[in-house]
Design a protein around this motif. Structure first.
Motif, PDB file in Angstrom:
ATOM      1  N   ARG A   1     -59.648  56.364 -12.177  1.00 41.63           N
ATOM      2  CA  ARG A   1     -59.442  54.912 -12.108  1.00 41.63           C
ATOM      3  C   ARG A   1     -58.550  54.523 -10.943  1.00 41.63           C
ATOM      4  O   ARG A   1     -58.781  53.506 -10.273  1.00 41.63           O
TER       5      ARG A   1
ATOM      6  N   LEU B   1     -54.017  53.046 -20.768  1.00 35.20           N
ATOM      7  CA  LEU B   1     -54.155  51.708 -21.354  1.00 35.20           C
ATOM      8  C   LEU B   1     -53.276  50.695 -20.622  1.00 35.20           C
ATOM      9  O   LEU B   1     -53.658  49.522 -20.487  1.00 35.20           O
TER      10      LEU B   1
ATOM     11  N   ARG C   1     -55.139  49.701 -17.444  1.00 37.40           N
ATOM     12  CA  ARG C   1     -56.268  48.824 -17.772  1.00 37.40           C
ATOM     13  C   ARG C   1     -55.788  47.440 -18.178  1.00 37.40           C
ATOM     14  O   ARG C   1     -56.385  46.429 -17.781  1.00 37.40           O
TER      15      ARG C   1
ATOM     16  N   ASP D   1     -54.704  45.463 -15.101  1.00 38.01           N
ATOM     17  CA  ASP D   1     -55.857  45.044 -14.302  1.00 38.01           C
ATOM     18  C   ASP D   1     -56.568  43.849 -14.914  1.00 38.01           C
ATOM     19  O   ASP D   1     -57.201  43.056 -14.199  1.00 38.01           O
ATOM     20  N   ARG D   2     -56.495  43.710 -16.235  1.00 36.34           N
ATOM     21  CA  ARG D   2     -57.213  42.627 -16.911  1.00 36.34           C
ATOM     22  C   ARG D   2     -56.359  41.386 -17.121  1.00 36.34           C
ATOM     23  O   ARG D   2     -56.838  40.405 -17.694  1.00 36.34           O
TER      24      ARG D   2
ATOM     25  N   ARG E   1     -59.155  43.004  -9.097  1.00 35.42           N
ATOM     26  CA  ARG E   1     -60.055  43.329 -10.197  1.00 35.42           C
ATOM     27  C   ARG E   1     -59.874  42.351 -11.344  1.00 35.42           C
ATOM     28  O   ARG E   1     -60.818  41.947 -12.000  1.00 35.42           O
TER      29      ARG E   1
ATOM     30  N   GLU F   1     -62.458  39.454 -13.557  1.00 39.52           N
ATOM     31  CA  GLU F   1     -62.679  39.613 -15.000  1.00 39.52           C
ATOM     32  C   GLU F   1     -62.120  38.458 -15.820  1.00 39.52           C
ATOM     33  O   GLU F   1     -62.181  38.478 -17.042  1.00 39.52           O
TER      34      GLU F   1
ATOM     35  N   GLY G   1     -56.119  44.701 -25.091  1.00 41.93           N
ATOM     36  CA  GLY G   1     -55.628  45.767 -24.214  1.00 41.93           C
ATOM     37  C   GLY G   1     -54.146  46.011 -24.395  1.00 41.93           C
ATOM     38  O   GLY G   1     -53.710  47.165 -24.485  1.00 41.93           O
TER      39      GLY G   1
ATOM     40  N   TYR H   1     -52.301  49.281 -26.095  1.00 43.81           N
ATOM     41  CA  TYR H   1     -51.224  49.994 -25.400  1.00 43.81           C
ATOM     42  C   TYR H   1     -50.016  50.171 -26.310  1.00 43.81           C
ATOM     43  O   TYR H   1     -49.480  51.285 -26.460  1.00 43.81           O
TER      44      TYR H   1
END
Length: 518
Positions: free
Chosen positions: A91, A134, A137, A140-141, A148, A152, A163, A167
């Motif tokens: 990733r 996690l 991710r 990033d979200r 990125r 999204e 997410g 975590y």
């Protein structure tokens, strides 16, 4: 992810039944076979930090008690950790670096050592790697945290919330498996600072971190009251810090220096664009912050043991793989991700594995652990007879009889007041000094099962009752026979008034150790 996990499984299962548990594994074995109420009672007085792990192992060993089943969860945990390290590398850098990082993690001797140990550390390492993935991710979200995230944002609010909850949940369970995993929060905070993430990311992370701390607080308070368990620890020095670095990067000079050289290029991208998490920003804090924090805290209250920060090792293969990928990508024609480059990296890992194979092979022998209680039990079975009185010095050496009772069947435990399960303790409770003196006075001979340090100066047992055992035995009895196995001695003492003239047994030399311990 599948390839590193498979390699780790093969290495973990290789020699898993080594024919003997050492003392910490024996504790897991005998505690996990108690009933849940008995385990719960024990945790109020001792080993609260391992409570969740004991409950997990209680369910595992219900399938059938045995050394293979005892270690199998650790093998699976190590395989999961190798896969998650690969996922992190893929990733943060790319599939090629992910493959290399996962394989490097799987072949590291320190990982293999704890993959074959019936304790929680391999599972904690898997949880830490999962929580770190996690975190990446979730960042990033989160809106405003990078390119990125911008792609999204539409309709992703639910995923963003899930997410961060995932975590916090994974990290919380990991901390309940071993509370020093909470130092991962500090490493993650440094990662977010290096990435210069948006305020919204900090708020969500703070909420998740706060939930983890609140969930851990009751166990931390109980375990703090049980801190006498680690009173044997000493303040770590520079040599121990260097030993940890060598264990993380590779115990052999060739692997060690190669890994350090390849990790250096990755540090050139420690800080990326605002809101971007680079591999170095994840890997360097993960590898450095937990061990350094625990070592610094140990200057005030010694708490450091290398296995407590095993989970931090994952940062090193990530750095090495990222650096190797950066070196491989510098020639313009290599930027396309040639399969030949990927294969070359895999072959380099295979060479490192072959170079470290003697260490991995040596670690598969029971004699390569601090002690081998099965061997001690076999010696006891050969020497003791039914009805023989036995004195354990200190009381913790009773772990041998609890893990392997066959060698001590029919013996009389002179100092025992109540058994381990009945008393809600690890090793049972012992009688007071007056009763012990009276019991010893009625004996003409007694076998002593002792830790080597307890009977050889200058170190002496801390417990006054253990010092009394030695005092009475050395004053009223004479040593007649002795057998030694690793750090455990088995001695026969005969009362002085009955002893015949003749040479007293000499201290046996320590058992030879196999070379190449990482």
């Amino acid at each position: 992810m599948a390839t590193p996990a498979a390699v780790m499984l093969v290495l973990g299962l290789w020699g898993i039944d080594r024919g003997g548990m050492w003392r910490d594994e024996a504790v897991t074995f005998q505690v996990a076979r108690r009933s849940v109420p008995e385990i719960w009672r024990l945790l109020h007085d001792v080993d609260a930090v391992h409570g969740l792990y004991y409950l997990v192992m209680h369910a595992v060993l219900a399938l059938g008690p045995g050394e293979v089943l005892l270690r199998l969860p650790s093998v699976c945990g190590a395989a999961a950790a190798a896969a998650l390290v690969a996922a992190l590398g893929a990733r943060l850098v790319g599939p090629r670096a992910g493959l290399w990082a996962g394989l490097l993690y799987a072949i590291t001797p320190m990982v293999g050592h704890y993959a074959q140990e019936g304790r929680s550390y391999a599972l904690v390492a898997a949880g830490a790697a999962g929580a770190t993935l996690l975190l990446v991710r979730a960042v990033d979200r989160t809106p405003g945290s990078g390119e990125r995230a911008g792609r999204e944002q539409a309709g992703a609010a639910g995923r963003r919330g899930r997410g961060w909850w995932a975590y916090g949940a994974v990290l919380g369970v990991t901390c309940l498996l071993h509370e020093f995993a909470v130092l991962l929060l500090l490493a993650h905070a440094v990662t977010l600072a290096l990435a210069r993430v948006a305020r919204g990311v900090w708020c969500r992370w703070a909420c998740a971190a706060g939930a983890v701390v609140l969930a851990l607080l009751p166990m931390a308070l109980v375990s703090h009251a049980q801190s006498a368990q680690v009173s044997w620890l000493r303040e770590p020095d520079l040599d121990r810090a260097q030993a940890l670095l060598r264990a993380f990067a590779g115990p052999t000079p060739a692997v060690y220096w190669t890994c350090l050289a390849l990790a250096a290029p990755a540090l050139t991208r420690l800080v990326g664009r605002r809101g971007e998490i680079t591999c170095a920003a994840v890997a360097l804090p993960l590898a450095v912050v937990p061990p350094v924090t625990l070592m610094l805290a140990s200057r005030f209250s010694p708490l450091y043991v290398d296995r407590y920060v095993l989970y931090a090792l994952a940062g090193v293969p990530l750095l090495v793989a990222a650096g190797a990928d950066r070196v491989a990508g510098w020639p313009a024609r290599s930027r396309s991700g040639s399969p030949l480059l990927t294969l070359a990296g895999v072959l380099a890992v295979a060479v490192a594995l072959a170079h470290q194979l003697p260490l991995l092979r040596a670690d598969r022998f029971a004699d390569h652990r601090p002690d081998n209680l099965a061997a001690v039990s076999r010696v006891a079975a050969r020497e003791l007879r039914p009805g023989d009185p036995v004195l354990f010095v200190p009381g913790q050496t009773r772990a041998t009889a609890l893990a392997y009772p066959a060698g001590f069947r029919g013996m009389r435990d002179v100092a025992l007041a109540a058994g381990a399960s009945a008393s809600g303790t690890l090793y049972g409770t012992e009688v007071d000094a007056k009763i012990l003196r009276r019991r010893l006075a009625a004996l003409d001979r007694v076998w002593v099962v002792a830790d080597r340090y307890a009977v050889q100066p200058p170190r002496r047992p801390r417990n006054p009752l253990d010092r009394l055992k030695l005092s009475v035995v050395t004053e009223q009895f004479v040593l007649r026979e002795q057998s030694a196995r690793d750090r455990v001695l088995l001695r026969l003492y005969v009362r002085r008034t009955l002893a015949t003239d003749g040479p007293v047994a000499q201290a046996a030399p320590p058992a030879p150790r196999r070379p190449g311990h990482w």
